[in-house]
Design a protein around this motif. Structure first.
Motif, PDB file in Angstrom:
ATOM      1  N   ASN A   1       0.711  -1.019   0.062  1.00 14.60           N
ATOM      2  CA  ASN A   1       0.145  -0.105   0.186  1.00 14.60           C
ATOM      3  C   ASN A   1       0.852   1.214   0.053  1.00 14.60           C
ATOM      4  O   ASN A   1       0.337   2.203   0.123  1.00 14.60           O
ATOM      5  CB  ASN A   1      -1.025  -0.057   1.018  1.00 14.60           C
ATOM      6  CG  ASN A   1      -0.401   0.257   2.699  1.00 14.60           C
ATOM      7  OD1 ASN A   1       1.197   0.074   2.521  1.00 14.60           O
ATOM      8  ND2 ASN A   1      -0.982  -0.045   3.720  1.00 14.60           N
TER       9      ASN A   1
ATOM     10  N   PHE B   1       3.121   2.170   2.168  1.00 17.68           N
ATOM     11  CA  PHE B   1       3.689   2.480   3.551  1.00 17.68           C
ATOM     12  C   PHE B   1       5.148   1.919   3.687  1.00 17.68           C
ATOM     13  O   PHE B   1       5.542   0.645   3.425  1.00 17.68           O
ATOM     14  CB  PHE B   1       2.873   1.802   4.340  1.00 17.68           C
ATOM     15  CG  PHE B   1       3.165   2.327   5.955  1.00 17.68           C
ATOM     16  CD1 PHE B   1       2.465   3.622   6.393  1.00 17.68           C
ATOM     17  CD2 PHE B   1       3.963   1.759   6.765  1.00 17.68           C
ATOM     18  CE1 PHE B   1       2.865   4.216   7.906  1.00 17.68           C
ATOM     19  CE2 PHE B   1       4.470   2.281   7.960  1.00 17.68           C
ATOM     20  CZ  PHE B   1       3.860   3.402   8.631  1.00 17.68           C
TER      21      PHE B   1
ATOM     22  N   GLY C   1       7.620   0.685   6.140  1.00 17.46           N
ATOM     23  CA  GLY C   1       7.991  -0.105   7.274  1.00 17.46           C
ATOM     24  C   GLY C   1       9.089   0.021   8.061  1.00 17.46           C
ATOM     25  O   GLY C   1       9.457  -0.015   8.957  1.00 17.46           O
TER      26      GLY C   1
ATOM     27  N   GLY D   1       7.874  -0.439  13.548  1.00 16.64           N
ATOM     28  CA  GLY D   1       8.506  -1.227  12.557  1.00 16.64           C
ATOM     29  C   GLY D   1       9.259  -2.287  13.278  1.00 16.64           C
ATOM     30  O   GLY D   1      10.009  -3.038  12.559  1.00 16.64           O
TER      31      GLY D   1
HETATM   32  N1  LIG Z   1       1.142  -5.623   5.477  1.00 20.42           N
HETATM   33  C1  LIG Z   1       1.142  -4.583   5.837  1.00 20.42           C
HETATM   34  N2  LIG Z   1       0.686  -3.720   4.752  1.00 20.42           N
HETATM   35  C2  LIG Z   1       0.606  -2.212   5.064  1.00 20.42           C
HETATM   36  N3  LIG Z   1       1.290  -1.657   6.151  1.00 20.42           N
HETATM   37  C3  LIG Z   1       1.818  -2.527   7.103  1.00 20.42           C
HETATM   38  C4  LIG Z   1       1.799  -3.982   6.760  1.00 20.42           C
HETATM   39  N4  LIG Z   1       2.234  -4.679   8.006  1.00 20.42           N
HETATM   40  C5  LIG Z   1       2.587  -3.843   8.807  1.00 20.42           C
HETATM   41  N5  LIG Z   1       2.225  -2.555   8.428  1.00 20.42           N
HETATM   42  C6  LIG Z   1       2.415  -1.118   9.046  1.00 20.42           C
HETATM   43  O1  LIG Z   1       4.089  -0.881   8.999  1.00 20.42           O
HETATM   44  C7  LIG Z   1       4.337  -0.449  10.381  1.00 20.42           C
HETATM   45  C8  LIG Z   1       5.012  -0.897  11.108  1.00 20.42           C
HETATM   46  O2  LIG Z   1       4.327  -2.306  11.518  1.00 20.42           O
HETATM   47  P1  LIG Z   1       5.105  -3.197  12.747  1.00 20.42           P
HETATM   48  O3  LIG Z   1       3.818  -4.445  12.788  1.00 20.42           O
HETATM   49  O4  LIG Z   1       6.408  -3.576  12.148  1.00 20.42           O
HETATM   50  O5  LIG Z   1       5.155  -2.302  13.857  1.00 20.42           O
HETATM   51  P2  LIG Z   1       5.446  -2.672  15.619  1.00 20.42           P
HETATM   52  O6  LIG Z   1       6.502  -1.730  15.767  1.00 20.42           O
HETATM   53  O7  LIG Z   1       5.797  -4.108  15.470  1.00 20.42           O
HETATM   54  O8  LIG Z   1       4.017  -2.389  16.124  1.00 20.42           O
HETATM   55  P3  LIG Z   1       3.393  -3.192  17.382  1.00 20.42           P
HETATM   56  O9  LIG Z   1       4.217  -2.769  18.587  1.00 20.42           O
HETATM   57  O10 LIG Z   1       1.973  -2.438  17.446  1.00 20.42           O
HETATM   58  O11 LIG Z   1       3.219  -4.673  16.989  1.00 20.42           O
HETATM   59  C9  LIG Z   1       2.823  -0.025  11.001  1.00 20.42           C
HETATM   60  O12 LIG Z   1       2.463   1.269  10.676  1.00 20.42           O
HETATM   61  C10 LIG Z   1       1.883  -0.962  10.423  1.00 20.42           C
HETATM   62  O13 LIG Z   1       0.530  -0.614  10.178  1.00 20.42           O
END
Ligand SMILES: Nc1ncnc2c1ncn2[C@@H]1O[C@H](COP(=O)(O)OP(=O)(O)OP(=O)(O)O)[C@@H](O)[C@H]1O
Length: 279
Positions: free
Chosen positions: A31, A33, A35, A58
């Motif tokens: 999409n 974004f 990461g 991330g």
């Molecule tokens: N498959 C995907 N498609 C689009 N965006 C994604 C996808 N997977 C993760 N994201 C976005 O990427 C960013 C990082 O996600 P990630 O799950 O790595 O974060 P995190 O630090 O592990 O968060 P949390 O502590 O909430 O699990 C977030 O904004 C998430 O919405």
């Protein structure tokens, strides 16, 4: 617990230790974004690394990029000899046999025994026909038992997984990963579903595996006190960027505020009394 048989079984034939290197790594999701954004990181074999940051920073993306569960879209990740940007097929299977994963939700087959769940860790090393009829080799069963002993849950070997507590299920998840004889364990929020005392037990298991077997452990953790207490090294992410890389014990409140971009709250630490001042 260091019985010599366990060390021998889990140590002999272990794949070569794998250093991990991130060079200008980007992950852009379909999409659009971003990461991960230009991550540079070098993790020598044998470290215990905690990945911290706000929700959405991330952390999971970084951990899951190491075994290809999330594909990188720029730069390079090197795990031992393997490069993630081009890896596929047999190369990916070999990488995943060497890089085990522990999940937040445990991912056990609830209706079968603990031992059968741990034997799943041997799938990478077992022929299809043996798997289909459950004809596990004696060595594999021994290895699975050793892994269960390592996380102190051997007496539950013949119990159905559904009858275990959450903490016990996570320890079975760790034993299953250990039975792969990986040189790296990725733990994706391993204690997020557990209560505080059980979280400490599971973190201590991971720490012991790291220290006694030399397995690299990379784990993302929501709670800062846990990360600081159990991990030698902390990696801080903010909006997909690396904003901190340093020794866990050195990370004080100022460091955490720089990662989070705000003051710490009670939500950020697991224990009621913050452990940040403990060392
Ligand atoms: N498959 C995907 N498609 C689009 N965006 C994604 C996808 N997977 C993760 N994201 C976005 O990427 C960013 C990082 O996600 P990630 O799950 O790595 O974060 P995190 O630090 O592990 O968060 P949390 O502590 O909430 O699990 C977030 O904004 C998430 O919405």
């Amino acid at each position: 617990m260091t019985p010599s048989t366990t060390d021998a079984a889990l140590g002999v034939g272990t794949p070569p230790k794998a250093d991990i290197r991130f060079e200008h790594v980007d992950v852009v999701y379909p999409n659009g974004f971003k990461g991960l954004d230009d991550i540079n990181l070098s993790i020598p074999a044998g470290e215990m690394v905690g990945v911290v940051g706000l929700s959405g920073a991330g952390k999971s993306t970084l951990v899951r990029s190491i075994n290809g569960l999330v594909r990188i879209t720029g730069g390079e990740i090197t795990v031992g000899e393997r490069q993630l940007s081009t890896i596929k097929g047999a190369g990916m299977r070999e990488l995943r046999s060497n890089v085990g994963m522990v999940f937040q939700g445990f991912n056990l087959a609830k209706r079968t025994t603990v031992l059968n769940n741990v034997l799943v860790g041997r799938l990478f090393h077992t022929s299809t026909w043996r798997t289909l009829i459950g004809a596990w080799k004696k060595d594999d069963v021994e290895l699975a038992m050793d892994a269960l002993a390592r996380v102190e849950i051997l007496p539950k070997a013949y119990t159905r997984a559904s009858e275990l507590s959450g903490g016990q299920q996570q320890r079975v998840g760790i034993a299953r990963t250990l039975a792969q004889r990986p040189s790296v364990i990725l733990a994706d929020e391993p204690v997020a579903s557990l209560d505080p005392p059980t979280s400490h037990v599971v973190m201590r298991d991971l720490q012991r595996i790291n220290q006694e077997l030399g397995v690299t452990v990379i784990t993302n953790l929501h709670f800062l006190d846990l990360a600081r207490r159990y991990c030698d090294r902390l990696v801080g992410l903010r909006s997909g960027k690396l904003v901190f890389d340093g020794i866990g014990a050195d990370a004080d409140e100022n460091v955490f505020e720089s990662i989070y971009g705000r003051s710490l709250t009670a939500e950020d630490v697991m224990d009621a009394k913050p452990v940040l001042d403990e060392s």
